[in-house]
Write a protein that holds these residues in place. Sequence first.
Motif, mmCIF file in Angstrom:
data_model
loop_
_atom_site.group_PDB
_atom_site.id
_atom_site.type_symbol
_atom_site.label_atom_id
_atom_site.label_comp_id
_atom_site.label_asym_id
_atom_site.label_seq_id
_atom_site.Cartn_x
_atom_site.Cartn_y
_atom_site.Cartn_z
ATOM 1 N N LEU A 184 -0.454 -5.816 12.089
ATOM 2 C CA LEU A 184 -0.396 -4.732 11.016
ATOM 3 C C LEU A 184 0.831 -4.671 10.313
ATOM 4 C CD1 LEU A 184 -2.023 -2.279 10.025
ATOM 5 C CD2 LEU A 184 -0.819 -0.724 11.668
ATOM 6 N N PRO A 185 2.072 -4.979 10.616
ATOM 7 C CA PRO A 185 3.197 -5.104 9.761
ATOM 8 C C PRO A 185 2.995 -6.564 8.767
ATOM 9 C CG PRO A 185 4.275 -4.567 11.784
ATOM 10 C CD PRO A 185 2.474 -4.908 11.870
ATOM 11 N N MET A 186 2.415 -7.523 9.242
ATOM 12 C CA MET A 186 2.096 -8.841 8.605
ATOM 13 C C MET A 186 1.176 -8.647 7.310
ATOM 14 S SD MET A 186 -0.303 -11.406 7.944
ATOM 15 C CE MET A 186 -0.934 -11.775 9.550
ATOM 16 N N PHE A 187 0.219 -7.902 7.742
ATOM 17 C CA PHE A 187 -0.966 -7.397 6.943
ATOM 18 C C PHE A 187 -0.126 -6.515 5.613
ATOM 19 C CE2 PHE A 187 -3.588 -3.777 5.540
ATOM 20 C CZ PHE A 187 -4.437 -4.525 4.771
ATOM 21 N N LEU A 188 0.536 -5.531 5.855
ATOM 22 C CA LEU A 188 1.040 -4.791 5.042
ATOM 23 C C LEU A 188 2.110 -5.682 3.918
ATOM 24 C CD1 LEU A 188 1.989 -1.422 6.753
ATOM 25 C CD2 LEU A 188 0.454 -1.913 5.316
ATOM 26 N N THR A 189 2.444 -6.825 4.394
ATOM 27 C CA THR A 189 3.326 -7.454 3.447
ATOM 28 C C THR A 189 2.386 -8.518 2.451
ATOM 29 O OG1 THR A 189 3.493 -9.520 5.130
ATOM 30 C CG2 THR A 189 5.114 -8.069 5.505
ATOM 31 N N LEU A 190 1.133 -8.609 2.870
ATOM 32 C CA LEU A 190 0.235 -9.002 1.673
ATOM 33 C C LEU A 190 -0.285 -8.289 0.841
ATOM 34 C CD1 LEU A 190 -1.996 -10.724 4.471
ATOM 35 C CD2 LEU A 190 -0.181 -11.885 3.212
ATOM 36 N N VAL A 191 -0.309 -6.772 0.929
ATOM 37 C CA VAL A 191 -0.561 -5.773 0.148
ATOM 38 C C VAL A 191 0.372 -6.012 -1.203
ATOM 39 C CG1 VAL A 191 -0.943 -3.423 -0.207
ATOM 40 C CG2 VAL A 191 -1.627 -4.486 1.710
ATOM 41 N N HIS A 192 -0.016 -5.669 -2.201
ATOM 42 C CA HIS A 192 1.102 -5.469 -3.355
ATOM 43 C C HIS A 192 1.770 -4.278 -3.170
ATOM 44 C CE1 HIS A 192 1.991 -4.898 -7.607
ATOM 45 N NE2 HIS A 192 1.576 -6.190 -7.688
ATOM 46 N N PRO A 193 3.144 -4.471 -3.411
ATOM 47 C CA PRO A 193 3.857 -3.585 -3.380
ATOM 48 C C PRO A 193 3.751 -1.973 -3.831
ATOM 49 C CG PRO A 193 5.257 -5.561 -4.069
ATOM 50 C CD PRO A 193 3.672 -5.590 -4.077
ATOM 51 N N ASP A 194 3.179 -2.017 -5.109
ATOM 52 C CA ASP A 194 2.750 -1.036 -5.853
ATOM 53 C C ASP A 194 1.434 0.015 -5.093
ATOM 54 O OD1 ASP A 194 4.771 -1.501 -7.620
ATOM 55 O OD2 ASP A 194 3.164 -2.450 -9.222
ATOM 56 N N ASP A 195 0.880 -0.819 -4.252
ATOM 57 C CA ASP A 195 -0.280 -0.338 -3.588
ATOM 58 C C ASP A 195 -0.147 0.234 -1.995
ATOM 59 O OD1 ASP A 195 -1.711 -0.609 -6.008
ATOM 60 O OD2 ASP A 195 -2.659 -2.411 -5.581
ATOM 61 N N ARG A 196 1.006 -0.346 -1.488
ATOM 62 C CA ARG A 196 1.212 0.192 0.032
ATOM 63 C C ARG A 196 1.281 1.403 0.372
ATOM 64 N NH1 ARG A 196 5.842 -4.289 0.688
ATOM 65 N NH2 ARG A 196 4.911 -6.390 0.164
ATOM 66 N N ASP A 197 1.969 2.044 -0.500
ATOM 67 C CA ASP A 197 2.016 3.611 -0.286
ATOM 68 C C ASP A 197 0.492 4.387 -0.367
ATOM 69 O OD1 ASP A 197 4.898 3.385 0.263
ATOM 70 O OD2 ASP A 197 5.368 3.905 -1.749
ATOM 71 N N ARG A 198 0.148 4.116 -1.269
ATOM 72 C CA ARG A 198 -1.219 4.669 -1.306
ATOM 73 C C ARG A 198 -2.413 4.097 -0.328
ATOM 74 N NH1 ARG A 198 -5.517 2.571 -3.765
ATOM 75 N NH2 ARG A 198 -4.191 0.973 -4.586
ATOM 76 N N LEU A 199 -2.106 2.860 0.292
ATOM 77 C CA LEU A 199 -3.004 2.299 1.105
ATOM 78 C C LEU A 199 -2.714 2.685 2.548
ATOM 79 C CD1 LEU A 199 -5.276 0.225 1.713
ATOM 80 C CD2 LEU A 199 -3.569 -1.374 2.141
ATOM 81 N N LEU A 200 -1.438 3.192 2.874
ATOM 82 C CA LEU A 200 -0.986 3.913 4.024
ATOM 83 C C LEU A 200 -1.274 5.322 4.145
ATOM 84 C CD1 LEU A 200 2.727 2.459 4.542
ATOM 85 C CD2 LEU A 200 0.687 2.104 5.892
ATOM 86 N N GLU A 201 -1.288 5.903 2.962
ATOM 87 C CA GLU A 201 -1.795 7.364 3.046
ATOM 88 C C GLU A 201 -3.297 7.501 3.248
ATOM 89 O OE1 GLU A 201 -0.992 8.900 -1.022
ATOM 90 O OE2 GLU A 201 1.173 9.053 -0.629
ATOM 91 N N HIS A 202 -4.082 6.565 2.832
ATOM 92 C CA HIS A 202 -5.569 6.394 3.121
ATOM 93 C C HIS A 202 -5.662 6.097 4.835
ATOM 94 C CE1 HIS A 202 -7.530 6.806 -0.514
ATOM 95 N NE2 HIS A 202 -6.580 6.062 -1.093
ATOM 96 N N TRP A 203 -4.969 5.382 5.333
ATOM 97 C CA TRP A 203 -4.940 4.953 6.720
ATOM 98 C C TRP A 203 -4.536 6.006 7.423
ATOM 99 C CZ3 TRP A 203 -7.164 1.648 9.652
ATOM 100 C CH2 TRP A 203 -6.918 1.225 10.845
#
Length: 731
Positions: free
Chosen positions: A434-453
């Motif tokens: 999961l941490p490795m996957f988050l590094t692949l996400v665009h920095p501007d979209d990480r917080d929004r993606l984590l909120e959905h998760w």
Amino acid sequence: MKIGARLAIGYGAVLVLLALLVAVALGALGNMRDSIIETVERRFPTTEQANELSTAMALELQAPAPPQADRQRRIGERSRQGLLAVRQLIGTAEAAGDDAAAHCNRQIDRLLAAHERFRAMLDQGARDPARALYLSDWLVLQQSAIDAADELVRLEGRRLTDSALDTRALHERERSVLIALAALAAGLAAVLGTALTRSIARPIRRAVATAQRVAGGEPPSGRPRGSDETAQLLDAMEQLEGRLSRNSARRTAAEAALRDSERRYRLLAENATDIICSHDGDFRYRYVSPSCEAVLGWTQQELIGADPIMLCHDADRPAFSAAVARLLQARFGEPHALTFRARHRDGRLLWIETVGRHVREGIDDGAGLVTVMRDVTARRLAEQRIRESQAVLARSQAQARIGSWWYDFGTEELRWSEETYRIFGVDAAVQPTLPMFLTLVHPDDRDRLLEHWIAAMADGPAYDAEHRSDVGGRTKWIRERAEIDRDGDGRPLLATGTAQDITQIKEKEQALLQHREQLRELADHREQVREEERRRIAREVHDELGQYLTALRLDTAMLGLRFGSLAPELKSQVETMKQTIDQTMSVVREITAALRPGILDEGLGAAAEWLLSRFSERHDLAARLILPSCELALDDTVATAAFRILQESLTNVARHAQAACVEIRIAVDSTQLRLRVADDGIGFDPQQVAGRRTFGLLGIRERVAALGGELSIDARPGAGTTLSVSLPLSR
């Protein structure tokens, strides 16, 4: 008192000669006793050493630590030395041609050879082969040695009986001589000789009887009292009998355990679903379990003695032969597995999994190869279907650009499909986290993606999010969707999701939005141009054509005034021309109003009043207009768009609403102009109308969208229709 003491006291008191004779007799009896003891020890080989050696070998196999193994090895060495001593004791009988002794020696030699192999295996660390040797060869050889010893005991018992009878005859002769001498010497010697004879003959007879009972396998009647040589002889014979009895009991228990073990293993082999087989040195079947008929359709009698390659499919025979060759050359206990296609007796092909190994070594008959066969046809077919399904799934995911993933909340393990690796541009050998996957996400979209998760894990809505990912220097758009399985308490257990590459969709969507915006701008520009053209045409029609028509009417009137009195027909014609000109001027005004009503220049409120009054007169409807109290000072573009929206709305009411009353409400604030057109007509279903080509509503939507406004329609069948528009005052 010992026999020697008795003779010394008796014959010493009477006669020195008698003492000498007694001494000679005692010497003869001592030799006889020694001969009997030597014969017993030499001709009755004990099996206690073999049993002690077997016990030591078994304990050494079970020894959990090296110190105890060393102790058991020392016990086994002492037992082996004992067997060597027994071998030397019966060497004389073997040298004399005694077949029973020679046979017993051969059995002991084989037993000692097996012990040497056993010790060599243990020294090499091969405990499993040593255990197999102990359970197979050793027990058989030990039983053979015990049987040979028993046979030797029986033969030597009979010989000992004959020797005892000869000894008794010799004693009778010696007694006669002693009696004759005693009679010559004195009557006291006869009495003493008789007593001495009784004291010696009775124990000897008891010894003979005991020896006969031991030879016949009967237990002794009781231990004799006393400490003389005959008592010691009887004690030694009873000890020998006890040892033989204990050995016999142990042998009986071992045979019972062996029979019980054989029964259990035969029960397992005959009721196992797998086919258990043993092979000879040429790998032909020596034994096949009964399950062969249920699996392969062949009976035991048909397969025993056959070559297993007869069951193998032609295409698999080379691999089968190579596997058999490797098995024949394999080390003891090393397994070899092979899966091949076998032909059932009815012609069907079955997938058979077989495992073979050497289970015994050094067997005289060459046995020792065992194989186990299992029908794995159903498993192979299932594996093939799984592989085909996986291949189809992989191709489908590659074509659809949709990868799949699984996440275990308990172990925090994340798994990706091949297409998911390709989408994120990650090597398939990398274990995703999961941490490795988050590094692949665009920095501007990480917080929004984590909120959905986090919301999805907290029993919120289903996880569905879009994000960008930088892959190989290119930004991809990826859509993540997942379903979360939970336990009875609502805690998440497993998330099963998909990752879809929507980059092309996003690019096409963006291009479509841009194209649509361009079309909207073009339509807006065209509408503005058309409005300008309408305004120009209306002005020209109003000004130019109106002037010409006005001048024409004036000329026609002058013509009537000048020549009407002279020609009545001309006057009538002039009146007709004047009416035609008036009608033409009215049409021109209608055309001008249709193109752009001039009253629109007076403001949206005046234009709305004019439009609603004409609509009410033309369609005989009750109309109501509600205007704001303040003056509507609007931009010409906004005012024109609002007028056209009102015009199109009233046209739709006239065509479709079948209404009796219509109400227009106009409101304005600092930023918005709001229009509301409501009727009491038949209404409509918006979902049914959505699929139709209703250009009126489409034109209204485009006008509102071009100005950046909002449109809403509230309509229900039988409940009328309300159209609400909100337009910004400045674009």
